[in-house]
Design a protein around this motif. Structure first.
Motif, mmCIF file in Angstrom:
data_model
loop_
_atom_site.group_PDB
_atom_site.id
_atom_site.type_symbol
_atom_site.label_atom_id
_atom_site.label_comp_id
_atom_site.label_asym_id
_atom_site.label_seq_id
_atom_site.Cartn_x
_atom_site.Cartn_y
_atom_site.Cartn_z
ATOM 1 N N THR A 1 0.846 -1.192 0.000
ATOM 2 C CA THR A 1 0.000 0.000 0.000
ATOM 3 C C THR A 1 0.881 1.241 0.000
ATOM 4 N N TYR A 2 0.751 2.048 -1.067
ATOM 5 C CA TYR A 2 1.597 3.225 -1.245
ATOM 6 C C TYR A 2 0.779 4.502 -1.049
ATOM 7 N N ASP A 3 1.379 5.453 -0.360
ATOM 8 C CA ASP A 3 0.769 6.763 -0.138
ATOM 9 C C ASP A 3 0.715 7.515 -1.462
ATOM 10 N N LEU A 4 -0.489 7.912 -1.864
ATOM 11 C CA LEU A 4 -0.696 8.543 -3.169
ATOM 12 C C LEU A 4 -0.637 10.071 -3.113
ATOM 13 N N ARG A 5 -0.406 10.639 -1.938
ATOM 14 C CA ARG A 5 -0.468 12.093 -1.809
ATOM 15 C C ARG A 5 0.565 12.857 -2.629
ATOM 16 N N PRO A 6 1.719 12.288 -2.997
ATOM 17 C CA PRO A 6 2.579 13.022 -3.932
ATOM 18 C C PRO A 6 1.957 13.233 -5.312
ATOM 19 N N VAL A 7 0.927 12.437 -5.643
ATOM 20 C CA VAL A 7 0.273 12.544 -6.944
ATOM 21 C C VAL A 7 -1.038 13.328 -6.848
ATOM 22 N N THR A 8 -1.809 13.088 -5.779
ATOM 23 C CA THR A 8 -3.116 13.738 -5.628
ATOM 24 C C THR A 8 -3.477 13.860 -4.161
ATOM 25 N N SER A 9 -4.251 14.874 -3.849
ATOM 26 C CA SER A 9 -4.696 15.046 -2.466
ATOM 27 C C SER A 9 -5.814 14.091 -2.114
ATOM 28 N N ASP A 10 -6.501 13.543 -3.138
ATOM 29 C CA ASP A 10 -7.588 12.610 -2.867
ATOM 30 C C ASP A 10 -8.006 11.920 -4.160
ATOM 31 N N VAL A 11 -8.797 10.856 -4.013
ATOM 32 C CA VAL A 11 -9.348 10.159 -5.173
ATOM 33 C C VAL A 11 -10.669 10.844 -5.512
ATOM 34 N N ASP A 12 -10.533 11.964 -6.204
ATOM 35 C CA ASP A 12 -11.673 12.832 -6.494
ATOM 36 C C ASP A 12 -11.845 12.984 -7.999
ATOM 37 N N GLY A 13 -12.830 13.805 -8.392
ATOM 38 C CA GLY A 13 -13.122 13.987 -9.806
ATOM 39 C C GLY A 13 -11.937 14.461 -10.631
ATOM 40 N N PRO A 14 -11.230 15.519 -10.199
ATOM 41 C CA PRO A 14 -10.081 15.966 -10.993
ATOM 42 C C PRO A 14 -9.013 14.897 -11.179
ATOM 43 N N PHE A 15 -8.747 14.116 -10.141
ATOM 44 C CA PHE A 15 -7.764 13.043 -10.274
ATOM 45 C C PHE A 15 -8.249 11.980 -11.248
ATOM 46 N N LEU A 16 -9.511 11.587 -11.127
ATOM 47 C CA LEU A 16 -10.046 10.528 -11.985
ATOM 48 C C LEU A 16 -10.145 10.957 -13.441
ATOM 49 N N ALA A 17 -10.182 12.260 -13.681
ATOM 50 C CA ALA A 17 -10.285 12.772 -15.042
ATOM 51 C C ALA A 17 -8.924 13.003 -15.688
ATOM 52 N N SER A 18 -7.833 12.711 -14.964
ATOM 53 C CA SER A 18 -6.496 13.079 -15.457
ATOM 54 C C SER A 18 -5.599 11.868 -15.679
ATOM 55 N N ARG B 1 -0.622 8.263 -14.444
ATOM 56 C CA ARG B 1 0.101 9.140 -13.518
ATOM 57 C C ARG B 1 0.642 8.350 -12.337
ATOM 58 N N THR B 2 -0.163 7.445 -11.830
ATOM 59 C CA THR B 2 0.276 6.655 -10.678
ATOM 60 C C THR B 2 1.383 5.699 -11.068
ATOM 61 N N ARG B 3 1.270 5.071 -12.237
ATOM 62 C CA ARG B 3 2.314 4.159 -12.698
ATOM 63 C C ARG B 3 3.643 4.893 -12.849
ATOM 64 N N ALA B 4 3.584 6.091 -13.400
ATOM 65 C CA ALA B 4 4.819 6.859 -13.558
ATOM 66 C C ALA B 4 5.446 7.171 -12.202
ATOM 67 N N ALA B 5 4.619 7.508 -11.225
ATOM 68 C CA ALA B 5 5.144 7.810 -9.888
ATOM 69 C C ALA B 5 5.712 6.573 -9.216
ATOM 70 N N LEU B 6 5.048 5.435 -9.382
ATOM 71 C CA LEU B 6 5.567 4.192 -8.821
ATOM 72 C C LEU B 6 6.909 3.818 -9.454
ATOM 73 N N ASP B 7 6.972 3.910 -10.775
ATOM 74 C CA ASP B 7 8.202 3.536 -11.477
ATOM 75 C C ASP B 7 9.355 4.462 -11.116
ATOM 76 N N ALA B 8 9.040 5.716 -10.799
ATOM 77 C CA ALA B 8 10.085 6.675 -10.433
ATOM 78 C C ALA B 8 10.486 6.577 -8.968
ATOM 79 N N GLY B 9 9.792 5.706 -8.205
ATOM 80 C CA GLY B 9 10.083 5.584 -6.790
ATOM 81 C C GLY B 9 9.612 6.764 -5.963
ATOM 82 N N ALA B 10 8.601 7.490 -6.489
ATOM 83 C CA ALA B 10 8.138 8.701 -5.824
ATOM 84 C C ALA B 10 7.090 8.443 -4.744
#
Length: 286
Positions: free
Chosen positions: A22-39, A44-53
């Motif tokens: 379970t990875y903290d997603l806050r470096p990518v988004t403040s919440d699982v909300d409409g703007p995040f789901l539309a982007s 975006r999450t895969r890129a952050a995971l692969d970068a070790g962010a």
């Protein structure tokens, strides 16, 4: 990919669950909300995971599981969308989708306690496949366009009060659907690449005894057909939730008793996880 929100109500932390971690997603988004789901959230999450962010969230297993999406702007429900359930309700399957609404504050965590409304004698359970919208959706030309507008899928329990729904409704079903907490949602939002909505097994249990056991292949209208149809009569926004109907095996059928304080309901859908709710009397929550 599985998105979730963990922590106390109103203070949930967005996370992504990958290979049991379970990875903290806050470096990518403040919440699982409409703007995040539309982007393009998965990319975006895969890129952050692969970068070790993204760091693993300490103590994640001990945290409450919230709804995997922020309270939606709209919760749109489809009635009698399983042929066998329509018949156990005394009706033939509909020829056009039956639509009604739940209020956004029905959406709570998958294991949160559910309060039976004051005066209720007919509180019922309904395991359902939920569709989360990921792009503004209006006037789709065909069901084939629906896939591009779906962010993912969730497990829901469309809790219902049948007296309010059918006997004092005035012809509309929503009265029996809108008590606070009447839509436990989650534990995860699962991206479409992991789910085949045409062959999912849905089950429910009350106090460990089986109630519903069916498959989405009994749906009258498929997920793409529902999204297309709804887009003709309303505009769906990112983060909105569609409940696609429940299969046979609810208390309304007359085969099982309605819920009472102390009862425990469990529901699950293949690939979307499971839920467990204890039902309590309204008086105990004052």
């Amino acid at each position: 990919m599985k998105f979730a929100r963990l922590g106390e109500s109103g203070s949930e932390i967005p996370v992504v669950i990958e290979e049991g971690r379970t990875y903290d997603l806050r470096p990518v988004t403040s919440d699982v909300d409409g703007p995040f789901l539309a982007s393009d959230p998965a990319a975006r999450t895969r890129a952050a995971l692969d970068a070790g962010a993204l760091a693993e969230l300490d103590g994640a297993d001990a945290l409450r599981i919230g709804s995997p999406i922020v309270r939606p702007g709209a919760v749109v429900c489809i009635g009698q969308n399983y042929a066998a359930h329509a018949r156990e309700s005394g009706s033939e399957p509909p020829t056009v989708p039956i639509m009604f609404l739940k209020t956004p504050n029905t959406v709570v965590g998958p294991n949160d306690t559910v309060t039976i409304p004051r005066g209720s004698e007919k509180t019922d359970w309904e395991v359902e496949l939920g569709v989360v919208i990921g792009a503004r959706t209006a006037y789709l030309d065909s069901p084939a366009e629906a896939a591009a507008h779906i962010a993912g899928y969730v497990l829901c329990n469309d809790v219902s009060e049948r007296t309010f729904q059918l006997e004092i409704s005035g012809g509309q079903w929503s009265k029996g659907k809108i008590a606070f907490g009447f839509n436990p949602t989650g534990p995860w939002l699962v991206t479409p690449d992991e789910i085949d909505t045409e062959t999912l097994r849905l089950r429910s249990f009350v106090n460990g005894e089986p109630r519903q056991d069916s498959s989405t292949d009994d749906m009258v209208f498929t997920v793409p057909e529902l999204v297309h149809h709804l887009s003709q009569v309303m505009t769906l926004e990112p983060g909105d939730l569609i409940l696609t109907g429940t299969p046979q095996g609810v208390a309304l059928s007359g085969r099982f008793p309605y819920l009472k304080p102390g009862d425990v309901v469990e529901v699950d859908i293949d690939g979307l996880g499971s839920q467990r709710q204890e039902f309590v009397a309204w008086e105990a929550q004052r």
